[in-house]
Design a protein around this motif. Structure first.
Motif, PDB file in Angstrom:
ATOM      1  N   TRP A 237       0.786  -1.232   0.000  1.00 15.32           N
ATOM      2  CA  TRP A 237       0.000   0.000   0.000  1.00 15.32           C
ATOM      3  C   TRP A 237       0.821   1.287   0.000  1.00 15.32           C
ATOM      4  CZ3 TRP A 237       0.235   3.665   3.828  1.00 15.32           C
ATOM      5  CH2 TRP A 237       0.602   3.285   5.114  1.00 15.32           C
ATOM      6  N   ALA A 238       1.983   1.300   0.628  1.00 16.70           N
ATOM      7  CA  ALA A 238       2.757   2.533   0.729  1.00 16.70           C
ATOM      8  C   ALA A 238       3.779   2.688  -0.384  1.00 16.70           C
ATOM      9  CB  ALA A 238       3.464   2.608   2.087  1.00 16.70           C
ATOM     10  N   MET A 239       3.884   1.711  -1.257  1.00 19.37           N
ATOM     11  CA  MET A 239       4.871   1.731  -2.342  1.00 19.37           C
ATOM     12  C   MET A 239       4.191   2.122  -3.647  1.00 19.37           C
ATOM     13  SD  MET A 239       7.383  -1.337  -3.679  1.00 19.37           S
ATOM     14  CE  MET A 239       8.515  -1.215  -2.288  1.00 19.37           C
ATOM     15  N   GLY A 240       4.615   3.221  -4.225  1.00 13.00           N
ATOM     16  CA  GLY A 240       4.000   3.695  -5.455  1.00 13.00           C
ATOM     17  C   GLY A 240       4.677   3.158  -6.687  1.00 13.00           C
ATOM     18  N   HIS A 241       4.057   2.170  -7.321  1.00 16.75           N
ATOM     19  CA  HIS A 241       4.565   1.672  -8.602  1.00 16.75           C
ATOM     20  C   HIS A 241       3.609   0.608  -9.145  1.00 16.75           C
ATOM     21  CE1 HIS A 241       7.477   1.906 -11.710  1.00 16.75           C
ATOM     22  NE2 HIS A 241       8.476   2.290 -10.926  1.00 16.75           N
ATOM     23  N   ALA A 242       3.875   0.190 -10.399  1.00 17.78           N
ATOM     24  CA  ALA A 242       3.045  -0.826 -11.042  1.00 17.78           C
ATOM     25  C   ALA A 242       3.093  -2.129 -10.253  1.00 17.78           C
ATOM     26  CB  ALA A 242       3.528  -1.064 -12.473  1.00 17.78           C
ATOM     27  N   GLY A 243       1.911  -2.654  -9.984  1.00 16.46           N
ATOM     28  CA  GLY A 243       1.825  -3.913  -9.251  1.00 16.46           C
ATOM     29  C   GLY A 243       1.767  -3.728  -7.752  1.00 16.46           C
ATOM     30  N   LEU A 246      -0.435   0.375  -8.201  1.00 10.50           N
ATOM     31  CA  LEU A 246      -0.975   0.851  -9.472  1.00 10.50           C
ATOM     32  C   LEU A 246      -1.191  -0.311 -10.428  1.00 10.50           C
ATOM     33  CD1 LEU A 246       1.295   3.942 -10.350  1.00 10.50           C
ATOM     34  CD2 LEU A 246      -0.953   3.987  -9.271  1.00 10.50           C
ATOM     35  N   ALA A 247      -2.244  -0.218 -11.229  1.00 10.70           N
ATOM     36  CA  ALA A 247      -2.415  -1.092 -12.382  1.00 10.70           C
ATOM     37  C   ALA A 247      -1.991  -0.284 -13.600  1.00 10.70           C
ATOM     38  CB  ALA A 247      -3.862  -1.545 -12.516  1.00 10.70           C
ATOM     39  N   ALA A 248      -1.077  -0.820 -14.398  1.00 14.07           N
ATOM     40  CA  ALA A 248      -0.548  -0.100 -15.549  1.00 14.07           C
ATOM     41  C   ALA A 248      -0.411  -1.051 -16.727  1.00 14.07           C
ATOM     42  CB  ALA A 248       0.817   0.522 -15.220  1.00 14.07           C
ATOM     43  N   MET A 249      -0.634  -0.538 -17.913  1.00 14.38           N
ATOM     44  CA  MET A 249      -0.567  -1.311 -19.156  1.00 14.38           C
ATOM     45  C   MET A 249      -1.358  -2.617 -19.032  1.00 14.38           C
ATOM     46  SD  MET A 249       0.363  -0.815 -22.115  1.00 14.38           S
ATOM     47  CE  MET A 249       0.164  -1.763 -23.586  1.00 14.38           C
ATOM     48  N   SER A 266       3.116 -11.901 -17.651  1.00 13.10           N
ATOM     49  CA  SER A 266       2.149 -10.821 -17.848  1.00 13.10           C
ATOM     50  C   SER A 266       2.395  -9.615 -16.933  1.00 13.10           C
ATOM     51  CB  SER A 266       0.726 -11.338 -17.664  1.00 13.10           C
ATOM     52  OG  SER A 266       0.549 -11.933 -16.404  1.00 13.10           O
ATOM     53  N   ASP A 267       2.707  -9.818 -15.663  1.00 12.75           N
ATOM     54  CA  ASP A 267       3.017  -8.697 -14.773  1.00 12.75           C
ATOM     55  C   ASP A 267       4.524  -8.455 -14.783  1.00 12.75           C
ATOM     56  OD1 ASP A 267       0.360  -8.475 -14.069  1.00 12.75           O
ATOM     57  OD2 ASP A 267       0.572  -9.500 -12.146  1.00 12.75           O
ATOM     58  N   ASP A 268       4.912  -7.194 -14.926  1.00 13.58           N
ATOM     59  CA  ASP A 268       6.335  -6.834 -14.853  1.00 13.58           C
ATOM     60  C   ASP A 268       6.577  -6.214 -13.490  1.00 13.58           C
ATOM     61  OD1 ASP A 268       6.368  -7.651 -17.469  1.00 13.58           O
ATOM     62  OD2 ASP A 268       6.445  -5.640 -18.321  1.00 13.58           O
ATOM     63  N   VAL A 269       6.988  -7.050 -12.531  1.00 15.61           N
ATOM     64  CA  VAL A 269       7.105  -6.623 -11.139  1.00 15.61           C
ATOM     65  C   VAL A 269       8.295  -7.312 -10.480  1.00 15.61           C
ATOM     66  CG1 VAL A 269       4.635  -6.190 -10.824  1.00 15.61           C
ATOM     67  CG2 VAL A 269       5.538  -8.473 -10.389  1.00 15.61           C
ATOM     68  N   ALA A 294       1.170  -4.187 -14.570  1.00  9.17           N
ATOM     69  CA  ALA A 294       0.429  -5.138 -13.740  1.00  9.17           C
ATOM     70  C   ALA A 294      -1.056  -4.970 -14.026  1.00  9.17           C
ATOM     71  CB  ALA A 294       0.706  -4.921 -12.255  1.00  9.17           C
ATOM     72  N   THR A 295      -1.785  -6.071 -13.999  1.00 12.17           N
ATOM     73  CA  THR A 295      -3.220  -6.037 -14.245  1.00 12.17           C
ATOM     74  C   THR A 295      -3.998  -6.281 -12.965  1.00 12.17           C
ATOM     75  OG1 THR A 295      -4.976  -6.838 -15.719  1.00 12.17           O
ATOM     76  CG2 THR A 295      -3.484  -8.497 -14.782  1.00 12.17           C
ATOM     77  N   LEU A 296      -5.313  -6.144 -13.050  1.00 16.01           N
ATOM     78  CA  LEU A 296      -6.180  -6.371 -11.892  1.00 16.01           C
ATOM     79  C   LEU A 296      -6.352  -7.866 -11.679  1.00 16.01           C
ATOM     80  CD1 LEU A 296      -8.953  -3.668 -12.482  1.00 16.01           C
ATOM     81  CD2 LEU A 296      -6.720  -3.443 -11.367  1.00 16.01           C
ATOM     82  N   ARG A 297      -6.346  -8.283 -10.413  1.00 17.42           N
ATOM     83  CA  ARG A 297      -6.468  -9.703 -10.075  1.00 17.42           C
ATOM     84  C   ARG A 297      -7.232  -9.857  -8.757  1.00 17.42           C
ATOM     85  NH1 ARG A 297      -3.073 -12.584 -13.318  1.00 17.42           N
ATOM     86  NH2 ARG A 297      -1.315 -11.456 -14.249  1.00 17.42           N
TER      87      ARG A 297
END
Length: 356
Positions: A237-243, A246-249, A266-269, A294-297
């Protein structure tokens, strides 16, 4: 002499006892799925309530600040290494803490230092302790891994990060260095493209009036599964980035196209389960070593919860129309992700937009 009559107590035979045990076993087997289904229904309802509360906190922030919170923040000078950031600043969840009735936790951060500050002694390190705080409203009770703290896939990330099951919709763009222009301050190029812009992105966000597709038709916050291990950075929760938050691309043009997709890498994390049996088995395969996509899961059967720009909550099916891995734009899923693409004029599944 007359013999006294005696009543003889009759016991169960072994066969009768086995039959009774078998019947009880069958009844238990029939009842357990119903009990488990009822428990999951209750957990799913709580999950829906939690994401609703998170969405309302975002909207209350917008009412107060006249802008939505930025998805993630960082020094624009380090945009050339944005996919491997090692200094995280405040993200959208930290910013909405006062609107989640957690002003004290917000005040406990030291914003003069990175959120991932690891300066010893850790017992008095404000950011170390604040980021490790578990916040109940950020957790979906269906996810059995959200009590496992993220302990850093790299030393720079540091340890003691609590989890979240809700991420902001950054839009349909990779968080790569090549996604930034050369101006000062550098801006994320997908944000300039109406066919890719989301709602809360890197150093950027939109105003509600800029969601021209309609707030009821644009995803603002969605579900994410938390990392499968303590070295898996998804859902922090406190880390701002994809996955992390954030959900991105997560639409057309990438390999994380759709909710709960099972495409390889599929997720680049940052994660230690990428291309390994655990990640593939859980449909959470990934490309490790950086943050970009990262996508929604969710662990719910059949789909994910999303909160729209108006605060309403919907359950989106895994079978929603997408164009598949690296498929072209645009489908219903893409129209829900992007906030100004001109699609979805009317109802879902109807209308076409200029991005097709």
């Amino acid at each position: 002499m007359k013999q006294a009559s005696r009543s003889v107590a009759r016991a169960f035979t072994l066969v009768e006892l086995l039959v009774v045990i078998a019947i009880i076993g069958i009844l238990v087997a029939l009842l357990l799925p119903a009990i488990q289904a009822a428990r999951e229904a209750a957990r799913r309802a709580q999950c829906e309530s939690n994401i609703k509360n998170v969405a309302l906190a975002v909207l209350n922030y917008e009412t107060s600040k006249k802008d939505l919170p930025k998805g993630m923040t960082f020094d624009p000078a380090v945009a050339a290494t944005v996919h491997v950031l090692n200094q995280f600043r405040a993200n959208w969840i930290i910013e909405i803490l006062p609107f989640l009735e957690d002003q004290a936790l917000y005040d406990s951060f030291d914003f003069t230092k990175p959120i991932n500050d690891n300066t010893a002694p850790l017992d008095t390190n404000r950011n170390y302790n604040a980021r490790g705080t578990t916040i109940a409203v950020l957790l979906c009770p269906s996810d059995g891994n959200n009590q496992i703290l993220y302990q850093g896939a790299t030393a720079a990330h540091g340890r003691n990060w609590a989890r979240t099951n809700y991420v902001a919709n950054a839009g349909r763009g990779f968080i790569y260095p090549t996604s930034y222009d050369s101006s000062t301050p550098r801006q994320w190029l997908p944000w300039k493209d109406n066919c890719r812009r989301g709602v809360m992105g890197p150093n950027l966000s939109v105003k509600l009036k800029q969601i021209t597709d309609g707030t009821s038709k644009t995803i603002m916050v969605g579900e994410i599964r938390t990392g499968l291990t303590e070295k898996d950075a998804r859902g922090v929760w406190a880390m701002g980035h994809a996955g992390a938050s954030l959900a991105a691309m997560h639409g057309a043009g990438g390999d994380a196209n759709g909710p709960n997709v099972c495409y390889p890498f599929s997720d680049d994390v940052y994660s230690d389960v990428c291309s390994r049996p655990l990640g593939r088995m859980e449909c959470m395969d990934c490309d490790p070593g950086y943050f970009a996509q990262a996508t929604l899961r969710s662990v719910h059967v059949g789909g994910v919860h999303v909160a729209m720009g108006d605060g309403s909550v919907q359950f989106v099916s895994d079978d929603i129309e997408t164009s598949g891995s690296y498929g072209p734009c645009c489908t219903v899923w893409d129209w829900m992700i992007t906030s100004a693409d001109g699609g979805l004029t009317g109802s879902y599944g109807g209308g076409t937009g200029p991005c097709n």
